[in-house]
Write a protein that holds these residues in place. Structure first.
Motif, PDB file in Angstrom:
ATOM      1  N   VAL A  45       0.675  -1.447  -0.184  1.00 52.48           N
ATOM      2  CA  VAL A  45       0.415   0.356  -0.296  1.00 52.48           C
ATOM      3  C   VAL A  45       1.067   1.037  -0.050  1.00 52.48           C
ATOM      4  O   VAL A  45       1.867   1.095   0.968  1.00 52.48           O
ATOM      5  CB  VAL A  45      -0.680   0.060   1.309  1.00 52.48           C
ATOM      6  N   MET A  46       0.601   2.201  -0.903  1.00 59.69           N
ATOM      7  CA  MET A  46       1.348   3.328  -0.685  1.00 59.69           C
ATOM      8  C   MET A  46       0.253   3.980  -1.584  1.00 59.69           C
ATOM      9  O   MET A  46      -0.529   3.973  -2.279  1.00 59.69           O
ATOM     10  CB  MET A  46       2.612   3.293  -2.022  1.00 59.69           C
ATOM     11  N   LEU A  47       0.741   5.687  -1.012  1.00 64.68           N
ATOM     12  CA  LEU A  47       0.759   6.827  -1.320  1.00 64.68           C
ATOM     13  C   LEU A  47       0.872   7.522  -3.127  1.00 64.68           C
ATOM     14  O   LEU A  47       2.085   6.525  -3.828  1.00 64.68           O
ATOM     15  CB  LEU A  47       1.309   8.223  -0.687  1.00 64.68           C
ATOM     16  N   ASN A  48       0.313   7.907  -4.277  1.00 65.71           N
ATOM     17  CA  ASN A  48       0.110   8.215  -5.101  1.00 65.71           C
ATOM     18  C   ASN A  48       0.973   9.865  -4.829  1.00 65.71           C
ATOM     19  O   ASN A  48       0.403  10.745  -4.503  1.00 65.71           O
ATOM     20  CB  ASN A  48      -1.208   8.170  -5.971  1.00 65.71           C
ATOM     21  N   ARG A  49       2.461   9.308  -5.506  1.00 67.74           N
ATOM     22  CA  ARG A  49       3.206  11.021  -6.056  1.00 67.74           C
ATOM     23  C   ARG A  49       2.843  11.949  -6.762  1.00 67.74           C
ATOM     24  O   ARG A  49       3.193  13.089  -6.436  1.00 67.74           O
ATOM     25  CB  ARG A  49       4.126  10.718  -5.830  1.00 67.74           C
ATOM     26  N   TYR A  50       1.579  11.524  -7.212  1.00 65.68           N
ATOM     27  CA  TYR A  50       1.143  12.508  -8.257  1.00 65.68           C
ATOM     28  C   TYR A  50       0.136  12.744  -8.706  1.00 65.68           C
ATOM     29  O   TYR A  50      -1.375  12.063  -9.174  1.00 65.68           O
ATOM     30  CB  TYR A  50       1.116  12.339  -9.724  1.00 65.68           C
ATOM     31  N   PRO A  51      -1.457  12.586  -7.413  1.00 62.82           N
ATOM     32  CA  PRO A  51      -2.720  12.910  -6.797  1.00 62.82           C
ATOM     33  C   PRO A  51      -3.357  12.799  -6.985  1.00 62.82           C
ATOM     34  O   PRO A  51      -3.530  14.009  -7.572  1.00 62.82           O
ATOM     35  CB  PRO A  51      -2.588  12.726  -5.143  1.00 62.82           C
ATOM     36  N   TYR A  52      -4.189  12.823  -6.897  1.00 63.20           N
ATOM     37  CA  TYR A  52      -5.877  13.376  -8.102  1.00 63.20           C
ATOM     38  C   TYR A  52      -5.994  13.961  -6.297  1.00 63.20           C
ATOM     39  O   TYR A  52      -6.956  14.887  -7.141  1.00 63.20           O
ATOM     40  CB  TYR A  52      -6.530  12.240  -8.306  1.00 63.20           C
ATOM     41  N   GLN A  53      -6.068  13.268  -5.394  1.00 60.73           N
ATOM     42  CA  GLN A  53      -6.560  14.594  -4.246  1.00 60.73           C
ATOM     43  C   GLN A  53      -6.343  13.802  -3.142  1.00 60.73           C
ATOM     44  O   GLN A  53      -4.918  12.660  -2.830  1.00 60.73           O
ATOM     45  CB  GLN A  53      -8.017  13.138  -3.727  1.00 60.73           C
ATOM     46  N   ASN A  54      -6.180  14.748  -2.437  1.00 62.43           N
ATOM     47  CA  ASN A  54      -4.795  14.041  -1.403  1.00 62.43           C
ATOM     48  C   ASN A  54      -4.967  12.736  -0.324  1.00 62.43           C
ATOM     49  O   ASN A  54      -7.117  12.661   0.216  1.00 62.43           O
ATOM     50  CB  ASN A  54      -5.222  15.217   0.196  1.00 62.43           C
ATOM     51  N   GLY A  55      -4.828  12.148   0.295  1.00 63.36           N
ATOM     52  CA  GLY A  55      -4.841  10.458   0.652  1.00 63.36           C
ATOM     53  C   GLY A  55      -5.539   9.926  -0.090  1.00 63.36           C
ATOM     54  O   GLY A  55      -5.942   9.029  -0.491  1.00 63.36           O
ATOM     55  N   HIS A  56      -4.742   9.949  -1.503  1.00 62.24           N
ATOM     56  CA  HIS A  56      -4.761   8.899  -3.177  1.00 62.24           C
ATOM     57  C   HIS A  56      -3.562   7.972  -2.468  1.00 62.24           C
ATOM     58  O   HIS A  56      -2.644   7.943  -2.431  1.00 62.24           O
ATOM     59  CB  HIS A  56      -4.356   9.357  -4.421  1.00 62.24           C
ATOM     60  N   HIS A 120      -6.118   1.789  -7.246  1.00 67.05           N
ATOM     61  CA  HIS A 120      -6.428   3.636  -7.067  1.00 67.05           C
ATOM     62  C   HIS A 120      -7.487   3.319  -6.166  1.00 67.05           C
ATOM     63  O   HIS A 120      -9.021   3.104  -6.055  1.00 67.05           O
ATOM     64  CB  HIS A 120      -6.599   4.494  -8.186  1.00 67.05           C
ATOM     65  N   ILE A 121      -7.237   4.338  -5.097  1.00 67.13           N
ATOM     66  CA  ILE A 121      -8.372   4.802  -3.632  1.00 67.13           C
ATOM     67  C   ILE A 121      -8.489   5.870  -3.878  1.00 67.13           C
ATOM     68  O   ILE A 121      -7.398   6.361  -2.910  1.00 67.13           O
ATOM     69  CB  ILE A 121      -8.341   3.780  -2.579  1.00 67.13           C
ATOM     70  N   VAL A 122      -8.754   7.091  -4.299  1.00 70.18           N
ATOM     71  CA  VAL A 122      -9.051   8.349  -4.306  1.00 70.18           C
ATOM     72  C   VAL A 122     -10.606   8.402  -2.617  1.00 70.18           C
ATOM     73  O   VAL A 122     -11.873   8.581  -3.799  1.00 70.18           O
ATOM     74  CB  VAL A 122      -9.325   9.023  -5.416  1.00 70.18           C
ATOM     75  N   PRO A 123     -10.114   9.143  -2.226  1.00 70.71           N
ATOM     76  CA  PRO A 123     -11.130  10.009  -0.656  1.00 70.71           C
ATOM     77  C   PRO A 123     -11.936  11.062  -1.663  1.00 70.71           C
ATOM     78  O   PRO A 123     -11.432  11.980  -2.643  1.00 70.71           O
ATOM     79  CB  PRO A 123     -10.272  10.497   0.044  1.00 70.71           C
ATOM     80  N   GLU A 150       2.621  10.793   7.265  1.00 71.88           N
ATOM     81  CA  GLU A 150       2.570  10.828   8.308  1.00 71.88           C
ATOM     82  C   GLU A 150       1.517  10.743   8.844  1.00 71.88           C
ATOM     83  O   GLU A 150       1.060   9.488  10.025  1.00 71.88           O
ATOM     84  CB  GLU A 150       3.424  12.115   9.434  1.00 71.88           C
ATOM     85  N   ARG A 151       0.458  10.950   8.336  1.00 68.69           N
ATOM     86  CA  ARG A 151      -0.882  11.417   9.136  1.00 68.69           C
ATOM     87  C   ARG A 151      -1.978  10.329   9.185  1.00 68.69           C
ATOM     88  O   ARG A 151      -2.255   9.291   9.524  1.00 68.69           O
ATOM     89  CB  ARG A 151      -1.906  12.972   8.497  1.00 68.69           C
ATOM     90  N   LEU A 152      -1.706   9.379   8.398  1.00 75.81           N
ATOM     91  CA  LEU A 152      -1.733   8.435   7.333  1.00 75.81           C
ATOM     92  C   LEU A 152      -1.210   6.868   8.149  1.00 75.81           C
ATOM     93  O   LEU A 152      -2.104   5.764   8.546  1.00 75.81           O
ATOM     94  CB  LEU A 152      -2.412   7.637   6.294  1.00 75.81           C
TER      95      LEU A 152
END
Ligand SMILES: [Zn+2]
Length: 170
Positions: A45-56, A120-123, A150-152
């Motif tokens: 599980v990783m964050l997308n470096r070029y997110p569509y939304q914060n937390g992507h 992809h999971i986009v909140p 850090e928040r996640l």
């Protein structure tokens, strides 16, 4: 022209595009630097470096494969279970009102990485910007990626923080 605060775009412009697979690379490098939230036995599980939304987030098999129909049942079960739990953890951490969950298979379908399949999971929040045209929108990125990471992390404590070696066959 509107001035946009978009640090991830700055990184994109300022750095050479890394060669190789970002998912396999995430397993090899420093987890925070690679935005790797963690791993299960067969999934990352990783964050997308070029997110569509914060937390992507992105959820992918640890094995480098593009073949979803060909995933062995145990690997697919681990992937699906991790996707489910990641959704719950993202809900716990950010409290979004909805999600976009999807997978693009093949370049013509919009996959940025074609040879390592990933969910992809986009909140989503009501009133946020629409899914596709948000990349350069000032509203999209209230926190920098590391702050998001850090928040996640606490909500994803059920993941192994580092990429552990695959379990040896019994
Ligand atoms: Zn890969």
């Amino acid at each position: 022209m509107q001035v946009v605060w978009a640090p991830w775009r700055m990184e994109y412009v300022g750095q050479k595009v890394e060669r190789g697979c970002i998912f396999c690379g995430a397993l090899a490098g420093d987890p925070r630097e690679r935005l790797l939230l963690g791993t299960t036995e067969k999934t990352l599980v990783m964050l997308n470096r070029y997110p569509y939304q914060n937390g992507h987030l992105m959820v992918a098999p640890r094995r480098h494969t593009a073949d979803l129909p060909g995933l062995p049942p145990d690997e697919h079960a681990d992937l699906a279970d991790t996707l489910r739990r990641a959704l719950a953890s993202l809900a716990e951490a950010f409290g979004p009102e909805g999600f976009n969950v999807g997978m693009n298979l093949g370049a013509c379908a919009g996959a940025g990485v074609v040879d390592h399949l990933h969910w992809h999971i986009v909140p989503r929040w009501s009133g946020d910007t629409n899914f596709m045209p948000v990349v350069a929108d000032v509203r999209v990125m209230p926190q920098h990626l590391v702050a998001t990471y850090e928040r996640l992390r606490p909500a994803f404590a059920w993941l192994e923080p580092h990429a552990r070696a695959p379990r040896a066959p019994a």
